[in-house]
Design an enzyme around this catalytic site. Structure first.
Site, PDB file in Angstrom:
ATOM      1  CG  HIS A 151      -1.966  -1.032   1.248  1.00 58.38           C
ATOM      2  ND1 HIS A 151      -2.848  -1.228   0.214  1.00 58.38           N
ATOM      3  CD2 HIS A 151      -2.255  -1.975   2.193  1.00 58.38           C
ATOM      4  CE1 HIS A 151      -3.643  -2.257   0.516  1.00 58.38           C
ATOM      5  NE2 HIS A 151      -3.294  -2.726   1.703  1.00 58.38           N
TER       6      HIS A 151
HETATM    7 ZN   LIG Z   1      -4.266  -7.038   3.126  1.00 60.11          ZN
END
Ligand SMILES: [Zn+2]
Length: 372
Positions: free
Chosen positions: A132
């Protein structure tokens, strides 16, 4: 061909803090479970220590001002690290966060180097897969995007790379890194962003410019279990990999897809997870495998133990050795079986119809780029 397992006890020096779902102890439990099965006694499995990532490597993806903020966040008095997403919420500024992140990224770069130089056919970094993190921002427990950094080092060597992400969450940072290029094919299977962080990864996100057709997203409905998830994987991933013909595959093997996971809402078992790992192995392509999410820590230890067994071509028995059982039970394990007992969990017709819709979209809109 040998396989490499990248690991260091230094991982235990770092702690996201009490109450945070990301527990680095899961890495130790996984190592101990593999060790209890004597995996590291096998001459075809190399146990390799990671090196800390070089600054120049992480700067292939991240901005320098962000890396500076991450390095100095614990002494930063003007709170400027807040603007980089560090120091609150999902991404605490815990002691050693920079060292931890550089070590995890260095382990992924090591895994990429090992397979690209054919020192081993496969390498597994369970501390990686932090998909992320963005160039200028920490996100979703991730500070340095080790998959993106490892892929960038492979691109520097002229390799053609395919990235396969089966974490419950969309691999948004990695997609962002390569959204405009056809040098990397990114494929992410995940719970739909309509229901789960980071709120992206819709089937219509297929890349831009030269990268159009080289970002692939297969989102699933909450409650999706083994048979639908694995069906979607089989429909989409093998045809694309066979057509794209990468030199190296980099995979993110998050196990927050499991029914026992407290954060996401998918219902996979070790059986579904393992069948996808077996399929990845069947490609016969140099393979850097990375960890990822997984917040039921004994499930993480079991699933990644099974994964290393498959990656290495070693059959692992189902009964967890006594030497490791107490430690796993202290961390919440029930029973003494390596594999989940349930064979199929909740594949409701709505989840199947949803997946069929998304798969059809990919076959109609993306496959033509590959002449499929
Ligand atoms: Zn995840």
């Amino acid at each position: 061909m040998k396989s490499a397992f990248i690991y260091t006890p230094k991982y235990h020096l770092y702690d996201y803090g009490p109450g945070h779902p990301m527990k680095t102890v899961r890495l130790r439990l996984c190592y101990e479970l593999l060790d209890a099965f004597n995996i590291f006694q096998n001459p075809d499995v190399m146990l390799i220590e990671p090196l800390t990532a070089k600054r120049e490597d992480v700067l292939l993806f991240h901005n320098e001002d962000y890396i500076n903020a991450l390095e100095h966040q614990d002494t930063d008095r003007d709170n400027s690290s807040y603007s980089y997403g560090i120091g609150y919420g999902d991404n605490p500024g815990f002691k050693g966060v920079y060292e931890w992140s550089m070590l995890s990224a260095g382990a992924s770069v090591r895994a990429a180097e090992i397979v690209s130089t054919a020192a081993a056919g496969t390498a597994f970094n369970i501390a990686g897969g932090l998909h992320h993190a963005m160039p200028q921002r920490a996100s979703g427990f991730c500070y340095i995007n080790d998959p993106a950094v490892a892929i960038c080092t492979l691109l520097k060597q002229g390799k053609r790379v395919a990235y396969i992400d089966i974490d419950a969450h969309h691999g948004d940072g990695v997609q962002h890194a390569f959204y405009n290029t056809n040098k990397v094919l990114t494929i992410s299977l995940h719970e739909s962003g309509e229901f789960l962080f980071p709120g992206t990864g819709f089937v219509e996100e297929t890349g831009e410019g030269e990268g159009t057709g080289y970002s692939v997203n297969l989102p699933f409905y909450p409650g999706t279990g083994d048979s639908v998830f694995v069906w979607g994987f089989e429909e989409v991933v093998p045809p694309l990999i066979e057509a794209y013909k990468p030199d190296v595959i980099v995979t993110q093997l998050g196990v927050d897809t499991m029914a026992s996971d407290p954060l996401a809402h998918l219902r996979l078992t070790t059986e579904g997870f393992c069948s996808m790992i077996e399929r990845m192995r069947s490609f016969g392509i140099p393979w850097a495998a990375l960890g990822g999410g997984g917040y039921n820590i004994t499930t993480v230890a079991r699933a990644w133990t099974l994964a290393l067994g498959i990656i290495s071509g070693i059959d692992i028995p189902d009964e967890i050795p006594e030497t490791c059982l107490d430690s796993l039970k202290r961390h919440g394990l029930e029973g003494s079986s390596l594999r989940d007992r349930e064979k199929e969990l909740c594949d409701d017709p709505a989840a199947r119809r949803w997946a069929e819709d998304k798969v059809r979209y990919i076959q109609e809109k993306v496959f033509p780029f590959y002449g499929i």
